[in-house]
Design a protein around this motif. Structure first.
Motif, PDB file in Angstrom:
ATOM      1  N   GLU A  81       1.887  48.434  95.484  1.00  0.00           N
ATOM      2  CA  GLU A  81       3.271  48.741  95.829  1.00  0.00           C
ATOM      3  C   GLU A  81       3.343  49.028  97.330  1.00  0.00           C
ATOM      4  N   LEU A  82       3.428  47.950  98.095  1.00  0.00           N
ATOM      5  CA  LEU A  82       3.466  48.053  99.553  1.00  0.00           C
ATOM      6  C   LEU A  82       4.673  48.852 100.026  1.00  0.00           C
ATOM      7  N   ASP A  83       5.800  48.669  99.348  1.00  0.00           N
ATOM      8  CA  ASP A  83       7.037  49.338  99.752  1.00  0.00           C
ATOM      9  C   ASP A  83       7.001  50.851  99.548  1.00  0.00           C
ATOM     10  N   ARG A  84       5.974  51.364  98.882  1.00  0.00           N
ATOM     11  CA  ARG A  84       5.840  52.810  98.679  1.00  0.00           C
ATOM     12  C   ARG A  84       4.732  53.440  99.516  1.00  0.00           C
ATOM     13  N   LEU A  85       3.956  52.626 100.227  1.00  0.00           N
ATOM     14  CA  LEU A  85       2.858  53.166 101.033  1.00  0.00           C
ATOM     15  C   LEU A  85       3.396  54.021 102.177  1.00  0.00           C
ATOM     16  N   ALA A  86       2.650  55.059 102.513  1.00  0.00           N
ATOM     17  CA  ALA A  86       3.026  55.956 103.606  1.00  0.00           C
ATOM     18  C   ALA A  86       3.148  55.175 104.918  1.00  0.00           C
ATOM     19  N   PRO A  87       4.036  55.608 105.810  1.00  0.00           N
ATOM     20  CA  PRO A  87       4.247  54.903 107.079  1.00  0.00           C
ATOM     21  C   PRO A  87       2.971  54.737 107.914  1.00  0.00           C
ATOM     22  N   ARG A  88       2.015  55.633 107.780  1.00  0.00           N
ATOM     23  CA  ARG A  88       0.776  55.521 108.574  1.00  0.00           C
ATOM     24  C   ARG A  88      -0.117  54.381 108.100  1.00  0.00           C
ATOM     25  N   CYS A  89       0.128  53.883 106.892  1.00  0.00           N
ATOM     26  CA  CYS A  89      -0.649  52.775 106.342  1.00  0.00           C
ATOM     27  C   CYS A  89      -0.089  51.468 106.890  1.00  0.00           C
ATOM     28  N   ALA A  90      -0.957  50.686 107.540  1.00  0.00           N
ATOM     29  CA  ALA A  90      -0.485  49.489 108.234  1.00  0.00           C
ATOM     30  C   ALA A  90      -1.095  48.192 107.709  1.00  0.00           C
ATOM     31  N   ARG A  91      -2.137  48.314 106.888  1.00  0.00           N
ATOM     32  CA  ARG A  91      -2.847  47.109 106.455  1.00  0.00           C
ATOM     33  C   ARG A  91      -3.490  47.364 105.095  1.00  0.00           C
ATOM     34  N   VAL A  92      -3.409  46.373 104.220  1.00  0.00           N
ATOM     35  CA  VAL A  92      -4.077  46.417 102.923  1.00  0.00           C
ATOM     36  C   VAL A  92      -4.840  45.107 102.764  1.00  0.00           C
ATOM     37  N   VAL A  93      -6.111  45.212 102.415  1.00  0.00           N
ATOM     38  CA  VAL A  93      -6.933  44.032 102.180  1.00  0.00           C
ATOM     39  C   VAL A  93      -7.415  44.071 100.737  1.00  0.00           C
ATOM     40  N   VAL A  94      -7.268  42.939 100.040  1.00  0.00           N
ATOM     41  CA  VAL A  94      -7.719  42.838  98.659  1.00  0.00           C
ATOM     42  C   VAL A  94      -8.834  41.803  98.593  1.00  0.00           C
ATOM     43  N   GLY A  95      -9.873  42.144  97.861  1.00  0.00           N
ATOM     44  CA  GLY A  95     -11.003  41.245  97.692  1.00  0.00           C
ATOM     45  C   GLY A  95     -11.578  41.336  96.302  1.00  0.00           C
ATOM     46  N   VAL A  96     -12.669  40.610  96.100  1.00  0.00           N
ATOM     47  CA  VAL A  96     -13.359  40.566  94.819  1.00  0.00           C
ATOM     48  C   VAL A  96     -14.847  40.739  95.068  1.00  0.00           C
ATOM     49  N   ALA A  97     -15.471  41.593  94.275  1.00  0.00           N
ATOM     50  CA  ALA A  97     -16.915  41.817  94.359  1.00  0.00           C
ATOM     51  C   ALA A  97     -17.543  41.476  93.009  1.00  0.00           C
ATOM     52  N   ILE A  98     -18.736  40.899  93.057  1.00  0.00           N
ATOM     53  CA  ILE A  98     -19.475  40.571  91.837  1.00  0.00           C
ATOM     54  C   ILE A  98     -20.533  41.648  91.634  1.00  0.00           C
ATOM     55  N   GLN A  99     -20.529  42.278  90.463  1.00  0.00           N
ATOM     56  CA  GLN A  99     -21.568  43.245  90.144  1.00  0.00           C
ATOM     57  C   GLN A  99     -22.901  42.505  90.059  1.00  0.00           C
ATOM     58  N   GLN A 100     -23.948  43.117  90.589  1.00  0.00           N
ATOM     59  CA  GLN A 100     -25.244  42.459  90.677  1.00  0.00           C
ATOM     60  C   GLN A 100     -26.276  43.041  89.706  1.00  0.00           C
ATOM     61  N   SER A 101     -25.832  43.686  88.649  1.00  0.00           N
ATOM     62  CA  SER A 101     -26.757  44.360  87.726  1.00  0.00           C
ATOM     63  C   SER A 101     -27.639  43.400  86.935  1.00  0.00           C
ATOM     64  N   GLY A 102     -27.216  42.157  86.741  1.00  0.00           N
ATOM     65  CA  GLY A 102     -28.015  41.181  85.989  1.00  0.00           C
ATOM     66  C   GLY A 102     -28.823  40.266  86.883  1.00  0.00           C
ATOM     67  N   GLY A 103     -28.943  40.583  88.178  1.00  0.00           N
ATOM     68  CA  GLY A 103     -29.622  39.721  89.137  1.00  0.00           C
ATOM     69  C   GLY A 103     -28.615  39.133  90.110  1.00  0.00           C
ATOM     70  N   ARG A 104     -29.108  38.509  91.161  1.00  0.00           N
ATOM     71  CA  ARG A 104     -28.242  37.966  92.212  1.00  0.00           C
ATOM     72  C   ARG A 104     -27.325  36.882  91.642  1.00  0.00           C
ATOM     73  N   LEU A 105     -26.032  37.075  91.851  1.00  0.00           N
ATOM     74  CA  LEU A 105     -25.031  36.172  91.303  1.00  0.00           C
ATOM     75  C   LEU A 105     -23.962  35.941  92.369  1.00  0.00           C
ATOM     76  N   SER A 106     -23.692  34.677  92.688  1.00  0.00           N
ATOM     77  CA  SER A 106     -22.674  34.335  93.680  1.00  0.00           C
ATOM     78  C   SER A 106     -21.500  33.646  92.992  1.00  0.00           C
ATOM     79  N   PHE A 107     -20.418  33.422  93.742  1.00  0.00           N
ATOM     80  CA  PHE A 107     -19.246  32.760  93.168  1.00  0.00           C
ATOM     81  C   PHE A 107     -19.580  31.361  92.652  1.00  0.00           C
ATOM     82  N   GLY A 108     -20.490  30.671  93.318  1.00  0.00           N
ATOM     83  CA  GLY A 108     -20.894  29.341  92.865  1.00  0.00           C
ATOM     84  C   GLY A 108     -21.617  29.345  91.528  1.00  0.00           C
ATOM     85  N   ASP A 109     -22.133  30.509  91.115  1.00  0.00           N
ATOM     86  CA  ASP A 109     -22.842  30.634  89.840  1.00  0.00           C
ATOM     87  C   ASP A 109     -21.914  30.920  88.660  1.00  0.00           C
ATOM     88  N   ILE A 110     -20.641  31.182  88.948  1.00  0.00           N
ATOM     89  CA  ILE A 110     -19.702  31.618  87.908  1.00  0.00           C
ATOM     90  C   ILE A 110     -18.602  30.570  87.751  1.00  0.00           C
TER      91      ILE A 110
END
Length: 176
Positions: A81-110
């Motif tokens: 909800e960007l329209d509710r963020l405090a005025p001091r907040c100027a940037r939001v970045v969204v990403g995706v992380a792969i959990q590595q508990s089963g061994g090294r796994l990249s996006f190309g592996d999924i």
């Protein structure tokens, strides 16, 4: 922008992927969002939202968290909800992380990976991670405050060779 065109306000980011083949460890991908202030837009996030957490002010929430990718359509969903963020907040970045508990796994592996950013019923962005096949984590979209009540967005597909913990510290870094 005029008062009638405020840019994006409330968005939903959804993530999907296919389950691991039978007999293999589960594939667990996670949406991650970082909020940055105007005085440090590429430094440490003042809020980091991921599975099991939400922003302290309730402006970013993870509604669905999947550990396997099983199900139909999108498996994880996050509302920003960007329209509710405090005025001091100027940037939001969204990403995706792969959990590595089963061994090294990249996006190309999924198989079947995809992320979608929507405002209402309008798709703002879709991405399939094909351009970052060797990455263990990736940024997807950046929202930037353009005025007191307005936000813009842009795709920022950038891969990282980082586990989820490290990715949280790199999420807002400038592209090299």
């Amino acid at each position: 922008m005029s008062g009638l065109n405020k840019g994006v306000g409330r968005v939903e980011v959804t993530l999907k992927w296919d389950p691991a083949p039978a007999g293999s460890p589960a594939h667990d991908l996670d949406l991650v969002a970082g909020v940055f202030t105007a005085d440090d837009p590429h430094g440490a996030p003042v809020q980091l939202v991921h599975f099991g957490s939400r922003s302290p002010d309730g402006t970013i929430t993870l509604h669905r968290d999947s550990r396997t990718g099983q199900g139909f359509g999108y498996d994880e969903a996050m509302t920003v909800e960007l329209d509710r963020l405090a005025p001091r907040c100027a940037r939001v970045v969204v990403g995706v992380a792969i959990q590595q508990s089963g061994g090294r796994l990249s996006f190309g592996d999924i198989a079947g990976t995809g992320v979608r950013v929507r405002e209402g019923y309008t798709d703002l962005l879709t991405h399939d991670f094909a351009d970052v096949p060797d990455a263990l984590a990736a940024t997807v979209v950046e929202f930037t405050r353009t005025g007191p009540d307005s936000w813009s967005y842009r795709p920022i597909p950038r891969g990282f060779d980082a586990d989820p913990q490290t990715f949280g510290t790199l999420l807002g870094s400038e592209a090299s």
